[in-house]
Motif scaffolding. Structure first.
Motif, PDB file in Angstrom:
ATOM      1  N   HIS A 121       0.810  -1.215   0.000  1.00 45.02           N
ATOM      2  CA  HIS A 121       0.000   0.000   0.000  1.00 45.02           C
ATOM      3  C   HIS A 121       0.848   1.272   0.000  1.00 45.02           C
ATOM      4  O   HIS A 121       0.438   2.292  -0.562  1.00 45.02           O
ATOM      5  CB  HIS A 121      -0.915   0.017   1.225  1.00 45.02           C
ATOM      6  CG  HIS A 121      -1.874  -1.116   1.266  1.00 45.02           C
ATOM      7  ND1 HIS A 121      -3.053  -1.128   0.550  1.00 45.02           N
ATOM      8  CD2 HIS A 121      -1.823  -2.310   1.919  1.00 45.02           C
ATOM      9  CE1 HIS A 121      -3.697  -2.265   0.775  1.00 45.02           C
ATOM     10  NE2 HIS A 121      -2.967  -3.004   1.598  1.00 45.02           N
ATOM     11  N   LYS A 177      -2.855  -6.169   8.399  1.00 43.06           N
ATOM     12  CA  LYS A 177      -1.863  -5.164   8.033  1.00 43.06           C
ATOM     13  C   LYS A 177      -0.514  -5.556   8.623  1.00 43.06           C
ATOM     14  O   LYS A 177      -0.435  -6.104   9.720  1.00 43.06           O
ATOM     15  CB  LYS A 177      -2.276  -3.787   8.546  1.00 43.06           C
ATOM     16  CG  LYS A 177      -3.497  -3.204   7.832  1.00 43.06           C
ATOM     17  CD  LYS A 177      -3.798  -1.794   8.331  1.00 43.06           C
ATOM     18  CE  LYS A 177      -5.001  -1.204   7.593  1.00 43.06           C
ATOM     19  NZ  LYS A 177      -5.315   0.162   8.077  1.00 43.06           N
ATOM     20  N   GLU A 215       4.474  -0.925   3.671  1.00 41.64           N
ATOM     21  CA  GLU A 215       3.243  -1.191   4.414  1.00 41.64           C
ATOM     22  C   GLU A 215       2.380  -2.092   3.547  1.00 41.64           C
ATOM     23  O   GLU A 215       2.015  -1.731   2.428  1.00 41.64           O
ATOM     24  CB  GLU A 215       2.528   0.119   4.744  1.00 41.64           C
ATOM     25  CG  GLU A 215       3.327   1.002   5.698  1.00 41.64           C
ATOM     26  CD  GLU A 215       2.677   2.348   5.949  1.00 41.64           C
ATOM     27  OE1 GLU A 215       1.675   2.669   5.261  1.00 41.64           O
ATOM     28  OE2 GLU A 215       3.162   3.084   6.825  1.00 41.64           O
ATOM     29  N   SER A 271      -0.604  -5.602   3.217  1.00 40.28           N
ATOM     30  CA  SER A 271      -1.732  -6.320   3.823  1.00 40.28           C
ATOM     31  C   SER A 271      -1.945  -7.626   3.076  1.00 40.28           C
ATOM     32  O   SER A 271      -1.486  -7.795   1.940  1.00 40.28           O
ATOM     33  CB  SER A 271      -3.019  -5.480   3.792  1.00 40.28           C
ATOM     34  OG  SER A 271      -3.523  -5.369   2.478  1.00 40.28           O
ATOM     35  N   SER A 310      -5.626  -4.140  12.874  1.00 41.98           N
ATOM     36  CA  SER A 310      -6.501  -4.482  11.753  1.00 41.98           C
ATOM     37  C   SER A 310      -7.232  -5.802  11.963  1.00 41.98           C
ATOM     38  O   SER A 310      -8.243  -6.073  11.292  1.00 41.98           O
ATOM     39  CB  SER A 310      -5.676  -4.564  10.465  1.00 41.98           C
ATOM     40  OG  SER A 310      -4.637  -5.535  10.587  1.00 41.98           O
TER      41      SER A 310
END
Length: 384
Positions: free
Chosen positions: A67, A91, A79, A81, A169
């Motif tokens: 991301h 995440k 970053e 997921s 998350s």
């Protein structure tokens, strides 16, 4: 009550409960004279622990989405997921030295509990300067102001930190539970520290519900933790910039518990550092279960292994245990008994040079001095 009886959490039932299984050598302890083959013992006992936990399978490695990426204070970050079979996407963050080349040893950083389920990976990692005060406070309280995963990455490691089951998350969303147990809190209102604290209070009170529900499904919180941590390890190990023969893990408190489970049960972990979570079942039975969550317990297992012997399943692989002398989550004498147990297993495995336990002054924490000891241990065993 007998006036000579020591006070304990369940009163006059304490000595009786301890006498059931905890006053003799556990049946599957490697310390038993009749158990001599280390490899056979390790294989069969790992299987036993998995059965006791109610191990769960999460399937193949999921697709990873990046991301955001960049550089923060000398550390390159991604970053990411990925979607597991249940719940919101997990995440995670990948950290490594800026301008790193080739394959590096890697560490799976396991974040703590800290009474805060709103946060996950942010407890030990950092990718930006403008952090909310409640994250800065967490770093100050438990890590002497450091995001330790970043500090490890600077030393030449690829470090991955992911949100654990029920944190960040992966937390239980209020919109997904009956309104009758939401206590008037909504997921969309968690925009102030006061409201985040309210969520954390709710999540703490919800722990017994989540744990009992998992028991009803034939599994347990440790099993779900382990499965998700193993999936994160698989994602980390599969990276092109990682030497998958040199994998470590470390964590404080709840992360120390997860280190015990992952380090003890997954042979891919070459080097483990458990911080602020080492004691005996006796300590939890009589004195300290009230200071811990439902995440620690595996039914029936105390008959077969004392708590530190879960971690001892990794013998003779390198293992470091870091304790705090004034840690009010444990009884110091039982922490020392746990050290003795691990020492005996490693001695019998002829690997005394690969086990170390140290006691640091102060309360429950993973401060700079402890971090430096952990990093030196990783350097000794993962960079050789």
């Amino acid at each position: 009550m007998n006036n000579q009886q020591e006070l304990n959490l369940i009163g006059s039932y304490g000595p009786w409960a301890k006498s059931l299984n905890l006053e003799k050598l556990p049946s599957h302890s490697f310390r038993n004279p009749g158990i001599t083959d280390l490899d056979t013992w390790r294989t069969s006992t790992r299987k036993l622990v998995s059965e006791r936990m109610g191990a769960v399978e999460l399937g193949s490695i999921p697709k990873v989405t990046v991301h955001r990426s960049g550089i923060y204070e000398g550390v390159s970050f991604e970053e990411i997921s990925y979607q597991l079979p249940s719940g919101n996407p997990t995440k995670a963050v990948i950290l490594k030295p800026e301008n790193a080349k080739g394959k590096l040893p890697a560490i799976l950083g396991l974040h703590c509990h800290g009474g805060n389920k709103f946060l996950g990976l942010d407890k030990i990692s950092r990718t930006r300067a403008d952090l909310p005060s409640y994250i800065v406070d967490h770093h100050d309280t438990y890590y002497e102001g450091r995001a330790w995963a970043n500090e490890a990455a600077k030393l030449g490691y690829v470090v991955m930190v992911h949100d654990a089951f029920a944190f960040g998350s992966r937390r239980v969303m209020l919109e997904d539970v009956p309104e009758s147990i939401r206590q008037g809190i909504t997921d969309f209102s968690l925009d102030t520290e006061e409201k985040i604290n309210a969520y954390n209070s709710w999540a703490s009170n919800h722990e017994h519900i989540l744990a009992k529900s998992l028991f009803c499904a034939g599994t347990s919180w440790p099993a779900v933790f382990l499965a998700e941590d193993q999936m994160a390890l698989s994602i980390l190990a599969a990276r092109e910039d990682v030497d998958d023969t040199k994998l470590g893990c470390a964590g404080l408190s709840g992360g120390g518990l997860r280190t015990v489970m992952l380090g003890g049960l997954d042979p891919r972990i070459s080097c483990a550092v458990a911080v602020g979570f080492m004691t005996t079942w006796t300590d939890l039975l009589l004195y300290k279960s009230y200071t811990h969550t439902w995440m620690s317990y595996v039914p029936i297992l105390p008959k077969e292994l004392d708590f530190p012997e879960i971690l001892s399943l990794r013998a003779p692989l390198p293992t470091l245990v870091l304790n705090d002398i004034e840690d009010n989550l444990f009884t110091l004498s039982e922490m020392k008994k746990a050290d003795q147990i691990l020492g005996e297993v490693y001695a019998k495995a002829k690997a005394t040079d690969r086990y170390r336990c140290t006691f640091h002054p102060g309360p429950h924490k993973f401060d700079k001095a402890m971090q430096e000891e952990a990093f030196a241990w990783f350097d000794q065993w993962l960079k050789a």
